[in-house]
Design a protein around this motif. Structure first.
Motif, PDB file in Angstrom:
ATOM      1  N   UNK A   1       0.866  -1.177   0.000  1.00 31.19           N
ATOM      2  CA  UNK A   1       0.000   0.000   0.000  1.00 31.19           C
ATOM      3  C   UNK A   1       0.903   1.227   0.000  1.00 31.19           C
ATOM      4  N   UNK A   2       0.821   2.017  -1.043  1.00 33.82           N
ATOM      5  CA  UNK A   2       1.695   3.180  -1.184  1.00 33.82           C
ATOM      6  C   UNK A   2       1.065   4.368  -0.461  1.00 33.82           C
ATOM      7  N   UNK A   3       1.875   5.065   0.350  1.00 32.84           N
ATOM      8  CA  UNK A   3       1.427   6.266   1.059  1.00 32.84           C
ATOM      9  C   UNK A   3       0.186   6.003   1.908  1.00 32.84           C
ATOM     10  N   UNK A   4       0.240   4.928   2.692  1.00 30.84           N
ATOM     11  CA  UNK A   4      -0.886   4.588   3.558  1.00 30.84           C
ATOM     12  C   UNK A   4      -1.113   5.684   4.590  1.00 30.84           C
ATOM     13  N   UNK A   5      -2.362   6.092   4.736  1.00 34.40           N
ATOM     14  CA  UNK A   5      -2.732   7.161   5.655  1.00 34.40           C
ATOM     15  C   UNK A   5      -3.772   6.613   6.624  1.00 34.40           C
TER      16      UNK A   5
END
Length: 281
Positions: free
Chosen positions: A16-20
């Motif tokens: 998951x890229x750039x999980x927030x």
């Protein structure tokens, strides 16, 4: 903010890229996470600070948390620990063959969340293998042999008051029998509509083959799996502190490699079933 996903291998897993954390429950993001899990069968990212409450909220995006089990200690926050250091930790040491969790229930787990809290300095690895591709990769004579066999899966350990585990064979007659369920060795996954193996060493009986031959067959399948070298279909996760993983427990079998048990290893676990399922089955 929308999430994007970076494949880890050809067939298994995505980062998951750039999980927030703050944005994970937004409708578009939650659906994107569910869609990605359906596509990749495993999602992972690294989150330096991830509370038990946040883990519960993350897990509930994908289904209902169930703390069922046979003696699993559970916190009020719906998490438990796989740990060799915590007093309430279970199954903390030793390697495990490829398996799917909770095949001894009518409703196995649909997905599992793990979060890395204590990781051995020398490393620790969990393997995830595509159960569909494993079946399709078996030689045709082996496919023909296993296709009509059923296995009785049994929860073959119990957790004592001090959170350590002992085999069920040591239970006394006053204890209720452990959960058990017959499953075909080769099963059509209703989500993927594909044939796959449901392989686990925690079986006690067979249909379609005599017991001795059945156990020989399981050992042979586990041997094939142990020497699996198809890296396109097997993802090896080398744990770091703060790693977050969710995977489809039926589409992927998982295994734990040996590690230095003198070093601390603690993962926080959230087991998931589909919404509306009976967790006591």
């Amino acid at each position: 903010m929308g999430f994007s996903f970076r494949p880890l291998t050809k067939h298994v897993g995505a980062e998951i890229v750039d999980f927030d954390i703050a944005a994970m429950e937004a409708p578009g993001n939650a659906q994107a996470l569910r869609d990605a899990l359906g596509r990749y069968n495993l999602l992972t990212c690294n989150v330096a600070e991830f509370s038990a409450d946040e883990q519960v909220r993350f897990a509930q995006i994908f289904g209902e948390i169930t703390m069922r089990g046979y003696g699993y200690p559970a916190e009020k926050d719906n998490t438990e620990y796989v740990s060799n250091t915590r007093a309430d930790g279970t199954l903390g040491n030793g390697p495990f063959h490829f398996h799917h969790d909770h095949l001894f229930y009518e409703q196995p787990l649909s997905a599992i969340v793990l979060y890395g809290i204590e990781i051995p300095e020398s490393g620790t690895v969990t393997k995830f293998r595509d159960a569909h591709r494993f079946y399709r990769g078996l030689p045709q004579p082996m496919q023909d042999k296993v296709d009509q066999i059923e296995q009785l899966h049994v929860l073959n350990f119990r957790t004592k008051d001090d959170a350590s585990t002992v085999p069920h064979v040591d239970r006394d007659a006053s204890e209720p029998p452990p959960p058990s369920k017959w499953w075909p060795l080769i099963w059509t996954n209703p989500r993927t509509n594909q044939r796959q193996a449901l392989l686990s060493p925690a079986v006690e009986d067979f249909r379609g083959i005599d017991k001795e031959s059945g156990f020989d067959l399981i050992r042979e399948l586990l041997r094939i799996g142990r020497h699996e070298d198809d890296l396109d279909s097997t993802y090896l996760h080398h744990w770091r502190g703060g790693d977050l993983i969710i995977w489809d427990n039926l589409a992927l079998a998982h295994a734990r490699s040996p590690f230095d048990t003198t070093q601390a290893r603690t993962l926080r676990r959230s087991p998931i079933i589909p919404v509306g399922s009976d967790s006591n089955d």
